[in-house]
Design a protein around this motif. Sequence first.
Motif, PDB file in Angstrom:
ATOM      1  N   ARG A   1      -8.047  11.746  17.461  1.00 33.25           N
ATOM      2  CA  ARG A   1      -8.735  12.564  17.717  1.00 33.25           C
ATOM      3  C   ARG A   1      -8.012  14.277  17.990  1.00 33.25           C
ATOM      4  O   ARG A   1      -8.911  15.590  17.583  1.00 33.25           O
ATOM      5  N   PHE A   2      -7.299  14.222  17.139  1.00 35.18           N
ATOM      6  CA  PHE A   2      -6.510  15.261  17.215  1.00 35.18           C
ATOM      7  C   PHE A   2      -6.291  15.692  15.852  1.00 35.18           C
ATOM      8  O   PHE A   2      -6.693  17.373  15.237  1.00 35.18           O
ATOM      9  N   ILE A   3      -7.006  15.037  14.715  1.00 34.83           N
ATOM     10  CA  ILE A   3      -7.504  14.819  13.610  1.00 34.83           C
ATOM     11  C   ILE A   3      -9.466  15.270  14.298  1.00 34.83           C
ATOM     12  O   ILE A   3      -9.801  16.547  12.758  1.00 34.83           O
ATOM     13  N   SER A   4      -9.989  15.081  14.382  1.00 36.49           N
ATOM     14  CA  SER A   4     -11.233  15.990  14.849  1.00 36.49           C
ATOM     15  C   SER A   4     -11.630  17.071  14.977  1.00 36.49           C
ATOM     16  O   SER A   4     -12.338  17.854  14.886  1.00 36.49           O
ATOM     17  N   GLU A   5     -10.521  16.781  16.053  1.00 43.40           N
ATOM     18  CA  GLU A   5     -10.446  18.757  16.350  1.00 43.40           C
ATOM     19  C   GLU A   5      -9.910  19.561  15.391  1.00 43.40           C
ATOM     20  O   GLU A   5     -10.427  20.697  15.648  1.00 43.40           O
ATOM     21  N   VAL A   6      -8.641  19.000  14.851  1.00 44.00           N
ATOM     22  CA  VAL A   6      -8.701  20.320  13.674  1.00 44.00           C
ATOM     23  C   VAL A   6     -10.419  20.291  12.984  1.00 44.00           C
ATOM     24  O   VAL A   6     -10.164  21.805  12.629  1.00 44.00           O
ATOM     25  N   GLU A   7     -11.076  19.088  12.152  1.00 45.42           N
ATOM     26  CA  GLU A   7     -11.754  19.321  10.894  1.00 45.42           C
ATOM     27  C   GLU A   7     -13.068  20.448  12.394  1.00 45.42           C
ATOM     28  O   GLU A   7     -13.067  21.432  10.743  1.00 45.42           O
ATOM     29  N   MET A   8     -13.293  20.324  13.477  1.00 44.71           N
ATOM     30  CA  MET A   8     -13.896  20.988  14.146  1.00 44.71           C
ATOM     31  C   MET A   8     -13.608  22.892  13.926  1.00 44.71           C
ATOM     32  O   MET A   8     -14.285  23.779  13.427  1.00 44.71           O
ATOM     33  N   ALA A   9     -12.048  22.789  14.218  1.00 47.63           N
ATOM     34  CA  ALA A   9     -11.765  24.687  14.298  1.00 47.63           C
ATOM     35  C   ALA A   9     -11.774  24.941  12.846  1.00 47.63           C
ATOM     36  O   ALA A   9     -11.386  26.520  12.915  1.00 47.63           O
ATOM     37  N   LEU A  10     -11.308  24.134  11.520  1.00 47.13           N
ATOM     38  CA  LEU A  10     -11.313  24.773  10.523  1.00 47.13           C
ATOM     39  C   LEU A  10     -13.323  25.119   9.988  1.00 47.13           C
ATOM     40  O   LEU A  10     -12.783  25.876   9.114  1.00 47.13           O
ATOM     41  N   HIS A  11     -14.149  24.321  10.581  1.00 50.69           N
ATOM     42  CA  HIS A  11     -14.941  24.473   9.989  1.00 50.69           C
ATOM     43  C   HIS A  11     -15.427  25.573   9.679  1.00 50.69           C
ATOM     44  O   HIS A  11     -15.872  26.395  10.494  1.00 50.69           O
ATOM     45  N   GLU A  12     -16.286  25.760   8.594  1.00 48.55           N
ATOM     46  CA  GLU A  12     -16.751  27.601   7.760  1.00 48.55           C
ATOM     47  C   GLU A  12     -15.481  28.655   8.260  1.00 48.55           C
ATOM     48  O   GLU A  12     -16.141  30.017   8.608  1.00 48.55           O
ATOM     49  N   HIS A  13     -14.490  27.769   8.370  1.00 47.48           N
ATOM     50  CA  HIS A  13     -13.506  28.887   8.559  1.00 47.48           C
ATOM     51  C   HIS A  13     -13.453  30.378   7.348  1.00 47.48           C
ATOM     52  O   HIS A  13     -13.673  28.890   6.257  1.00 47.48           O
ATOM     53  N   PRO A  14     -13.050  31.488   7.499  1.00 48.48           N
ATOM     54  CA  PRO A  14     -13.201  32.479   5.893  1.00 48.48           C
ATOM     55  C   PRO A  14     -11.966  31.668   4.866  1.00 48.48           C
ATOM     56  O   PRO A  14     -13.018  31.688   3.952  1.00 48.48           O
ATOM     57  N   VAL A  15     -10.865  31.229   5.036  1.00 52.27           N
ATOM     58  CA  VAL A  15     -10.532  30.338   4.366  1.00 52.27           C
ATOM     59  C   VAL A  15     -11.223  29.229   3.192  1.00 52.27           C
ATOM     60  O   VAL A  15     -10.959  29.751   2.020  1.00 52.27           O
ATOM     61  N   ASN A  16     -11.785  28.634   4.177  1.00 52.86           N
ATOM     62  CA  ASN A  16     -12.420  27.436   3.119  1.00 52.86           C
ATOM     63  C   ASN A  16     -13.987  28.293   2.862  1.00 52.86           C
ATOM     64  O   ASN A  16     -14.167  27.404   1.409  1.00 52.86           O
ATOM     65  N   THR A  17     -14.108  29.055   3.633  1.00 52.39           N
ATOM     66  CA  THR A  17     -15.558  29.994   2.664  1.00 52.39           C
ATOM     67  C   THR A  17     -15.383  30.455   1.595  1.00 52.39           C
ATOM     68  O   THR A  17     -16.106  30.050  -0.042  1.00 52.39           O
ATOM     69  N   ASP A  18     -14.106  30.915   1.528  1.00 50.59           N
ATOM     70  CA  ASP A  18     -13.198  31.810   0.506  1.00 50.59           C
ATOM     71  C   ASP A  18     -12.936  30.489  -1.049  1.00 50.59           C
ATOM     72  O   ASP A  18     -13.261  30.489  -2.659  1.00 50.59           O
ATOM     73  N   ARG A  19     -12.648  29.174  -0.284  1.00 50.28           N
ATOM     74  CA  ARG A  19     -11.963  28.263  -1.489  1.00 50.28           C
ATOM     75  C   ARG A  19     -13.617  28.162  -2.006  1.00 50.28           C
ATOM     76  O   ARG A  19     -13.707  26.863  -3.114  1.00 50.28           O
ATOM     77  N   GLY A  20     -14.030  27.714  -1.079  1.00 49.86           N
ATOM     78  CA  GLY A  20     -15.892  27.114  -2.331  1.00 49.86           C
ATOM     79  C   GLY A  20     -16.214  27.587  -2.984  1.00 49.86           C
ATOM     80  O   GLY A  20     -16.690  27.348  -3.968  1.00 49.86           O
ATOM     81  N   ALA A  21     -16.331  28.771  -2.472  1.00 49.68           N
ATOM     82  CA  ALA A  21     -16.387  30.029  -4.053  1.00 49.68           C
ATOM     83  C   ALA A  21     -16.016  29.602  -5.070  1.00 49.68           C
ATOM     84  O   ALA A  21     -16.490  29.923  -5.641  1.00 49.68           O
ATOM     85  N   ARG A  22     -14.620  29.924  -5.067  1.00 49.78           N
ATOM     86  CA  ARG A  22     -13.585  29.617  -5.849  1.00 49.78           C
ATOM     87  C   ARG A  22     -13.809  28.509  -6.785  1.00 49.78           C
ATOM     88  O   ARG A  22     -12.852  27.890  -7.826  1.00 49.78           O
ATOM     89  N   GLY A  23     -14.680  27.452  -5.904  1.00 56.82           N
ATOM     90  CA  GLY A  23     -14.708  25.710  -6.690  1.00 56.82           C
ATOM     91  C   GLY A  23     -13.427  24.964  -5.987  1.00 56.82           C
ATOM     92  O   GLY A  23     -13.229  23.557  -6.963  1.00 56.82           O
ATOM     93  N   LEU A  24     -12.503  25.603  -5.323  1.00 57.36           N
ATOM     94  CA  LEU A  24     -11.155  24.188  -4.442  1.00 57.36           C
ATOM     95  C   LEU A  24     -11.824  23.783  -3.375  1.00 57.36           C
ATOM     96  O   LEU A  24     -12.620  24.169  -2.830  1.00 57.36           O
ATOM     97  N   GLN A  25     -11.106  22.547  -3.529  1.00 53.05           N
ATOM     98  CA  GLN A  25     -11.426  21.775  -1.886  1.00 53.05           C
ATOM     99  C   GLN A  25     -11.100  22.609  -1.029  1.00 53.05           C
ATOM    100  O   GLN A  25     -10.297  23.183  -0.566  1.00 53.05           O
ATOM    101  N   PRO A  26     -11.532  22.543   0.476  1.00 57.27           N
ATOM    102  CA  PRO A  26     -11.517  23.110   1.177  1.00 57.27           C
ATOM    103  C   PRO A  26     -10.222  22.819   2.347  1.00 57.27           C
ATOM    104  O   PRO A  26     -10.093  21.073   1.816  1.00 57.27           O
TER     105      PRO A  26
END
Length: 304
Positions: free
Chosen positions: A165-190
């Motif tokens: 449940r904790f893992i799922s909550e974190v995954e939902m909370a980080l979905h489309e977070h600006p840090v991950n959007t930027d990492r994706g644009a640089r070809g990095l794993q979110p």
Amino acid sequence: MSIRIWLITGPLDAETKAHPTLRRWLARGRVRRVDSTQSTARRVMNALGHADVETDLAAIRHLAHNTAPPTGFIAAADPIYLEPRLDHLCVHRVAPSATEIRALAEHLNALLATDGGPTLTVADGSLYLQANSPLPTSEFTADAIDGLSPDKYIPGGEDAAAYRRFISEVEMALHEHPVNTDRGARGLQPVNGLWLWGGGTLPEQQALDLPRLVSDDAHLAGVWAACSGERDALTDSFDLSAVDGDAVVGPVGADRLAEVLEILRGMTGSRMSELNVLGRDGLEVRIGRRDWLRFFRRPAPEFG
């Protein structure tokens, strides 16, 4: 002076296949395979004859940060990328920048933390979860299960549901977070998850007669701090040939492995009596004085 070296590397099988000369040299020693899901710290202490020493606690790793020792319950919360495969997930250990770590921690604390609930804290770029009461955590470090399915390594029994449940909550909370959007644009794993491991309180420290540690690994540094061992940073300028006593060195990356082994090769016979190479894939090679004299009329065997 006759010294012994324990050298920590990446996956030995892959490295030796990429460097035939390296494979031929290491094949002079005695090769064995151990459980690769053990943490590096646990494997090192086993190799040093201290199998009974506690290593895999986040509170111990925290000692490496040279801050006040944590009080109460603390767990490591290592950033990971949970990659969806056809029929399972795969864990990838991710190393975000210090700025990214702080942004993610602040975001998760704002969404998940409640009054009196667990809180994420940052120390030297490492994330920890602190709480007033124990929480379910894995017995396996994120580094040890990198590239594996997480199913066998989460807590069992009644704790399994809470952990998932904790893992799922974190995954939902980080979905489309600006840090991950930027990492994706640089070809990095979110960063779409946190791996909780080593939950507990700081045990009583004990002094051990350990070899000098030459490493930048926080987990190993924490164990050495807990056992009053001496340690140095493994920098590009560190003169390995100047080591004047038994030492644990690494982890050494693939880009420096051949260079480091060549330095150690020059120390054999005269100064170094034994080299123990610990690969992250569970392969271990012990090369003693007699092993240096061995030669092969046929191609050296594969490690895998």
